[in-house]
Design a protein around this motif. Sequence first.
Motif, mmCIF file in Angstrom:
data_model
loop_
_atom_site.group_PDB
_atom_site.id
_atom_site.type_symbol
_atom_site.label_atom_id
_atom_site.label_comp_id
_atom_site.label_asym_id
_atom_site.label_seq_id
_atom_site.Cartn_x
_atom_site.Cartn_y
_atom_site.Cartn_z
ATOM 1 N N LEU A 3 -19.086 12.922 1.578
ATOM 2 C CA LEU A 3 -17.548 13.097 0.541
ATOM 3 C C LEU A 3 -17.737 12.034 -0.444
ATOM 4 N N GLN A 4 -17.169 12.731 -1.596
ATOM 5 C CA GLN A 4 -17.075 12.109 -2.672
ATOM 6 C C GLN A 4 -15.493 12.137 -3.295
ATOM 7 N N ALA A 5 -14.999 10.832 -3.251
ATOM 8 C CA ALA A 5 -13.692 10.887 -3.753
ATOM 9 C C ALA A 5 -13.385 10.535 -5.318
ATOM 10 N N SER A 6 -12.653 11.110 -5.976
ATOM 11 C CA SER A 6 -12.437 10.742 -7.503
ATOM 12 C C SER A 6 -10.999 11.100 -7.874
ATOM 13 N N GLY A 7 -10.547 10.734 -9.040
ATOM 14 C CA GLY A 7 -9.340 11.076 -9.434
ATOM 15 C C GLY A 7 -8.379 9.856 -9.508
ATOM 16 N N GLY A 8 -8.816 8.826 -9.066
ATOM 17 C CA GLY A 8 -7.689 7.597 -9.139
ATOM 18 C C GLY A 8 -7.722 7.379 -10.632
ATOM 19 N N GLY A 9 -6.721 6.181 -10.939
ATOM 20 C CA GLY A 9 -6.866 5.667 -12.157
ATOM 21 C C GLY A 9 -5.589 4.871 -12.263
ATOM 22 N N LEU A 10 -5.161 4.486 -13.606
ATOM 23 C CA LEU A 10 -4.137 3.569 -13.824
ATOM 24 C C LEU A 10 -2.806 4.446 -14.372
ATOM 25 N N VAL A 11 -1.741 4.244 -13.553
ATOM 26 C CA VAL A 11 -0.505 4.745 -14.125
ATOM 27 C C VAL A 11 0.621 4.016 -13.944
ATOM 28 N N GLN A 12 1.739 4.065 -14.576
ATOM 29 C CA GLN A 12 2.994 3.482 -14.718
ATOM 30 C C GLN A 12 3.850 3.933 -13.433
ATOM 31 N N THR A 13 4.665 3.036 -13.145
ATOM 32 C CA THR A 13 5.679 3.418 -12.062
ATOM 33 C C THR A 13 6.558 4.790 -12.230
ATOM 34 N N GLY A 14 6.373 5.516 -11.341
ATOM 35 C CA GLY A 14 7.087 6.910 -11.394
ATOM 36 C C GLY A 14 6.043 7.949 -11.974
ATOM 37 N N VAL A 78 -10.288 18.842 -0.744
ATOM 38 C CA VAL A 78 -9.091 18.413 -0.460
ATOM 39 C C VAL A 78 -8.473 17.351 -1.253
ATOM 40 N N TYR A 79 -7.256 17.635 -1.677
ATOM 41 C CA TYR A 79 -6.631 16.959 -2.713
ATOM 42 C C TYR A 79 -5.195 16.081 -2.014
ATOM 43 N N LEU A 80 -4.993 15.206 -2.951
ATOM 44 C CA LEU A 80 -3.680 14.293 -2.609
ATOM 45 C C LEU A 80 -3.047 14.273 -3.819
ATOM 46 N N GLN A 81 -1.754 15.114 -3.814
ATOM 47 C CA GLN A 81 -1.150 15.083 -5.111
ATOM 48 C C GLN A 81 -0.050 13.731 -4.793
ATOM 49 N N MET A 82 0.130 12.968 -5.607
ATOM 50 C CA MET A 82 0.751 11.605 -5.625
ATOM 51 C C MET A 82 1.898 11.602 -6.799
ATOM 52 N N ASN A 83 3.047 11.603 -6.350
ATOM 53 C CA ASN A 83 4.016 11.697 -7.342
ATOM 54 C C ASN A 83 4.952 10.466 -7.053
ATOM 55 N N PRO A 87 4.403 0.600 -7.386
ATOM 56 C CA PRO A 87 3.401 -0.403 -7.382
ATOM 57 C C PRO A 87 2.817 -0.829 -5.971
ATOM 58 N N GLU A 88 3.642 -0.621 -4.921
ATOM 59 C CA GLU A 88 3.063 -0.630 -3.519
ATOM 60 C C GLU A 88 1.989 0.295 -2.913
ATOM 61 N N ASP A 89 1.743 1.397 -3.990
ATOM 62 C CA ASP A 89 0.859 2.519 -3.573
ATOM 63 C C ASP A 89 -0.577 1.987 -4.240
ATOM 64 N N THR A 90 -0.756 0.805 -4.914
ATOM 65 C CA THR A 90 -1.611 0.419 -5.380
ATOM 66 C C THR A 90 -2.764 0.046 -4.327
ATOM 67 N N ALA A 91 -4.038 0.633 -4.475
ATOM 68 C CA ALA A 91 -4.907 0.490 -3.407
ATOM 69 C C ALA A 91 -6.005 1.473 -3.650
ATOM 70 N N VAL A 92 -7.150 0.935 -2.912
ATOM 71 C CA VAL A 92 -8.392 1.969 -2.844
ATOM 72 C C VAL A 92 -8.141 2.929 -2.079
ATOM 73 N N TYR A 93 -8.229 4.200 -2.352
ATOM 74 C CA TYR A 93 -7.872 5.500 -1.410
ATOM 75 C C TYR A 93 -9.383 5.927 -1.019
ATOM 76 N N TYR A 94 -9.534 6.288 0.155
ATOM 77 C CA TYR A 94 -10.610 6.661 0.945
ATOM 78 C C TYR A 94 -10.105 7.910 1.480
ATOM 79 N N LEU A 118 -9.889 3.971 -7.014
ATOM 80 C CA LEU A 118 -8.951 2.919 -7.097
ATOM 81 C C LEU A 118 -7.688 3.512 -7.748
ATOM 82 N N VAL A 119 -6.685 3.256 -7.291
ATOM 83 C CA VAL A 119 -5.360 3.731 -7.805
ATOM 84 C C VAL A 119 -4.467 2.436 -8.111
ATOM 85 N N THR A 120 -3.993 2.329 -9.122
ATOM 86 C CA THR A 120 -3.354 1.193 -9.810
ATOM 87 C C THR A 120 -2.019 1.664 -10.200
ATOM 88 N N VAL A 121 -0.918 1.192 -9.726
ATOM 89 C CA VAL A 121 0.443 1.549 -10.300
ATOM 90 C C VAL A 121 0.933 0.164 -10.959
#
Length: 123
Positions: A3-14, A78-83, A87-94, A118-121
Amino acid sequence: VQLQASGGGLVQTGGSLRPSCVASGRTFGGHAVAWFRRAPGKEREFVAGIRPAGVNTAYADSVKGRFTISRDSAKNTVYLQMNSLKPEDTAVYYCGASLALWIPMRATQYGYWGQGTLVTVSS
């Protein structure tokens, strides 16, 4: 299954992100697939999962109504659409894959794992 996960990043709240989990080596069409996350200083926790047929899904209470898991069997992805990210969603997603016919919510029930993204909010 690799499995290869990608697509994390840095976003602002919301903001929104859509990490993806791609399987190689063999199809994971017969596997339940889930996303887990590990925040700093916390245990790995279940976020969302989808059954092999792609019809049934399950979500942690903390992400219901904000996150959507889906799978594209043709792309073995498999995708995970996160809307409405917080900030509490900040984590490494596996992403993990399990041969279970249901959606396990314990990490120990998954035999295959991606490396995490890594997802950083920011607030």
